[in-house]
Design a protein around this motif. Structure first.
Motif, PDB file in Angstrom:
ATOM      1  N   THR A 307     -24.028 -18.854   0.254  1.00 12.03           N
ATOM      2  CA  THR A 307     -23.175 -19.764   1.012  1.00 12.03           C
ATOM      3  C   THR A 307     -21.741 -19.752   0.485  1.00 12.03           C
ATOM      4  O   THR A 307     -20.792 -19.759   1.261  1.00 12.03           O
ATOM      5  CB  THR A 307     -23.736 -21.200   0.953  1.00 12.03           C
ATOM      6  N   ASP A 401     -26.319 -16.676   9.079  1.00  9.48           N
ATOM      7  CA  ASP A 401     -27.107 -16.964   7.889  1.00  9.48           C
ATOM      8  C   ASP A 401     -28.573 -16.693   8.223  1.00  9.48           C
ATOM      9  O   ASP A 401     -29.057 -17.109   9.269  1.00  9.48           O
ATOM     10  CB  ASP A 401     -26.920 -18.434   7.493  1.00  9.48           C
ATOM     11  N   GLU A 402     -29.258 -16.008   7.322  1.00 12.82           N
ATOM     12  CA  GLU A 402     -30.664 -15.660   7.513  1.00 12.82           C
ATOM     13  C   GLU A 402     -30.834 -14.729   8.704  1.00 12.82           C
ATOM     14  O   GLU A 402     -31.409 -15.066   9.732  1.00 12.82           O
ATOM     15  CB  GLU A 402     -31.530 -16.906   7.649  1.00 12.82           C
ATOM     16  N   GLY A 558     -32.657 -22.633   3.242  1.00  9.12           N
ATOM     17  CA  GLY A 558     -31.354 -23.241   2.995  1.00  9.12           C
ATOM     18  C   GLY A 558     -31.330 -24.598   2.342  1.00  9.12           C
ATOM     19  O   GLY A 558     -30.393 -24.901   1.640  1.00  9.12           O
TER      20      GLY A 558
HETATM   21 MG    MG Z   1     -28.581 -19.975   2.161  1.00 12.30          MG
END
Ligand code: MG
Ligand code: ADP
Length: 702
Positions: A307, A401-402, A558
């Motif tokens: 992040t 993200d991901e 997360g």
């Molecule tokens: Mg993450």
């Protein structure tokens, strides 16, 4: 459709004699709608059939002495059936052809009484021998002779097709036999001779013939290799053509990382970036500085600190006055990113927005206006970011993200050019390392950066696989940790009560509150709650007003609460390895060691291996490879996740060498003819468009 040449590969399946509307529907359910689809229905395996002989031939070939034996296959009519009395149930059948008779004897097979009757024609295979003057086959394999059958005089490999109750393999074989010769004759081989020869591959028509009706296992294997190569080459061509096109025609906003900007950005972080994070930020910075659109994958295990790298890049875009967006797979994660990024930017002029599926309509309208006007510089959201309604003024960078939850198609959607014809840079982040085979195929268009080491002060989480009978011990331990001021998660498979006997959030919470965790402050969180409810719960958890969260896998990725140290997963056997690895990554994010208890009782061998595997390693990369090995690529990053149609023949686990060759050939070809417009590419290009045109967005390539 085309009646003059009925067996062209694109002809409708109903041109095959014997295939009417009913069978067409059955075939349709197996995704066979054309003659070509039938050819592409590849046998799963082959059965050996012995050379067939007449009974007299068997008799002549077998030595006279008692006990001599030979494997044979004969065909004839049942002349008589005898069920002699005796201790061992036995059925004796006299099989007769034009040349003689043979006795077939089955022991302990009483059900055969209802299946065999005089007059029935059979093909029987087995070991023939002489017994008290008779020619006899004991416990033969047999089948009824069907009229469609081609007389099988020679030893052969008989294909076994993926089939269904409505449509057995033999019927499929019958249809394939009808079309194979004529269809392969009209077939055009799209692979240039040069490549075909250099890779020692069969012609396409020969490959189809040999995969359906091989003369030897070697034939079948070579045919498979050719068809697998085609699939791999096609995908590589698509991916590389797209990539080349993007690089050549698309422009992105150059975002130079000057020392002054760098200093300002780093000053916003509450910690020092690790050497890995700094290295990765430099790699990304070098990409972003150019006007060529970045297309990079950032890999880093759970908790590696991706992040921070994302925020670094977003702040760089903001420093240049451009918009950037980060897209998370769940609302909870987007909310969390929003909270932490807002915290970091406290006091700064930059406007941050949050857009998820649960953003209230009124709020959303205002937000969309501010995004379109370019006021919101950093946007955090979920899939909602991709919807048509979200129009940016000047989007320069998108971070996903991901990655594994977003397909190739979504990525290409993000690359819609803005008013000035610019597309955003794209950075995708994943904690689930992508196994090498897959990074070479589905994600073959991405550059890769890796964060290898976790931030300082982490101790690896301890994982234990625990039988359900020991669950009370696990909860006892959790209660102890809570008494010591720590927090934890309990993950269950279902949101609501189901009839499968699985733990669900509500009932499990009640059970825990009434027993093992009485006195502990419990909260529930799952995907069916509204954003406000979820945020409220997460806020209370972060503020330590809740000790233990009972949750579904919504908290899988997360969620970042450093004081949480215990993760309990109920019915762990129902989760994928990568998922379990993500889940355990939710704990041990602070100074204190995390403990992950996987409660489960695997009922299958595969399930047992999975739990053992996750208990045995900390290494996310290894887990991804294991997951691929145990479950196969289809499950992990297969068609569904990537958005690409699955391979029919190629097998990413075993075809790595072939993949390398295909990759090389694709690269050479695209280098020589970037848009595949040359005369030797006509047919390959047509195939490429048919298979990947839509998913890879090749339409705009030319
Ligand atoms: Mg993450
Ligand atoms: P992931 O790679 O799984 O997305 P995160 O970005 O959520 O990891 O980071 C995990 C935790 O590590 C967060 O609590 C974050 O604040 C912390 N963290 C990240 N980078 C550093 C660093 N350089 N030093 C200390 N803590 C860090």
């Amino acid at each position: 459709m085309t009646s003059s040449t009925p067996f062209q590969v694109d002809a409708d399946i109903t041109v095959v004699p014997g295939v009417g509307p009913r069978l067409a529907a059955v075939l349709g359910r197996m995704e066979i709608t054309t003659v070509g689809g039938l050819l592409d229905h590849i046998p799963m395996r082959y059965e050996h059939e012995h050379a067939e002989s007449t009974i007299a031939e068997v008799d002549a070939a077998l030595p006279d002495d008692e006990g001599a034996a030979a494997n044979v296959s004969v065909r004839g009519e049942i002349a008589a059936i005898k069920i002699p009395p005796g201790r061992r149930p036995r059925i004796e059948v006299t099989l007769e052809d034009e040349t003689g008779t043979v006795q077939l004897v089955w022991f302990n097979a009483p059900w055969l009484r209802n299946k065999l009757r005089p007059g029935l024609r059979l093909v029987a295979e087995g070991r023939a021998k002489r017994w008290r003057g008779y020619l006899q086959i004991g416990n033969p394999q047999w089948r009824e002779e069907d009229d469609v059958e081609t007389p099988a005089r020679d030893a052969r490999l008989r294909p076994v097709y993926p089939a269904s109750e409505d449509l057995p393999s033999r019927r499929i074989e019958e249809f394939v036999t009808k079309v194979l010769e004529p269809a392969t004759k009209t077939l055009i081989d799209p692979l240039p001779d040069e490549i075909r020869k250099s890779r020692a591959l069969k012609r396409l028509g020969d490959a189809y013939r040999d995969i359906h009706q091989p003369e030897s296992p070697r034939d079948a294997a070579d045919a498979r290799r050719r068809l697998a190569f085609d699939e791999l080459l096609l995908l590589q061509l698509g991916v590389m053509m797209k990539r080349r096109h993007l690089r050549e025609t698309m422009k992105a906003a150059p975002l130079a990382l000057t020392p002054e900007i760098e200093k300002r950005i780093l000053g916003r972080f509450p910690f020092e970036l690790t050497p890995d994070q700094r290295q990765v930020c430099r790699e990304i910075g070098a990409d972003l500085a150019r006007d060529v659109p970045t297309n990079r994958l950032l890999q880093g295990d759970v908790g590696a600190g991706k992040t921070a790298v994302a925020v670094h890049a977003m702040l760089l875009a903001a420093a240049h006055g451009h918009q950037s967006a980060i897209m998370a797979p769940t609302g909870i994660l987007a909310e969390q990113h929003h909270a932490s990024i807002s915290r970091m930017l406290e006091g700064a002029e930059v406007e941050v927005g949050l857009l998820t599926g649960s953003t209230p309509a009124k709020e959303k309208r205002v937000l969309l206006e501010r995004i379109a006007a370019g006021d919101v510089k950093l946007l955090i959201g979920t899939h909602a970011l991709l919807s048509e309604g979200t129009v940016f003024d000047d989007l320069a960078l998108v971070i996903i993200d991901e990655q594994h939850r977003f397909g190739v198609e979504q990525r290409s959607k993000l690359r819609r050019p803005n008013a000035e014809g610019r597309v955003p840079h794209v950075l995708v982040m994943t904690a689930t390392p992508i196994p090498r085979t897959l990074s070479l195929t589905v994600f073959g268009d991405l550059d890769v950066s890796v964060i290898r080491h976790l931030p300082p002060g982490r101790t690896p989480t301890v994982t234990r696989v625990v039988a359900p009978s020991k669950a009370p011990d696990v909860y006892g331990y959790l209660a102890e940790r809570v008494a010591a001021g720590e927090q934890g998660f309990v993950v269950v498979p279902a949101v609501e009560e189901s009839d499968m006997g699985l733990a669900d959030v509500e009932n499990h919470l009640k059970m825990l509150a009434a027993g093992p965790l009485s006195g502990v402050r419990l909260g529930a969180i799952h995907g069916r709650m509204s954003r406000d409810e979820r945020e409220g719960v997460m806020d209370r958890f972060r503020a330590r007003d809740i000790d233990v969260l009972v949750a579904t896998v919504v908290i899988e990725v997360g969620v970042d609460v450093p004081n949480a140290t215990v993760m309990v997963v109920e019915h762990a056997e129902r989760f994928g390895l990568a998922q379990l690895h993500q889940l355990r990554g939710r704990v041990g994010r602070g100074e204190k060691r995390g403990v992950c208890a996987l409660i489960g009782e695997p009922t299958t061998e595969e399930g047992r291996r999975r739990l053992e595997a996750i208990g045995g390693t900390e290494d996310g990369f290894e887990i991804a490879e294991l997951d691929l090995g145990i479950r196969g690529p289809g499950e992990l990053f297969g068609a569904r996740q990537s958005g690409l149609p699955p391979f029919r023949v190629a097998d990413l686990l075993n075809d790595l060498d072939l993949l390398r060759l295909a990759r090389q050939d694709a690269a050479d070809w695209i280098e020589r003819d970037p848009r595949l417009l040359g005369p030797d590419a006509v047919h390959m290009r047509r195939r490429l468009m048919a298979r990947y045109g839509a998913t890879l967005g090749l339409g705009d390539v030319g």
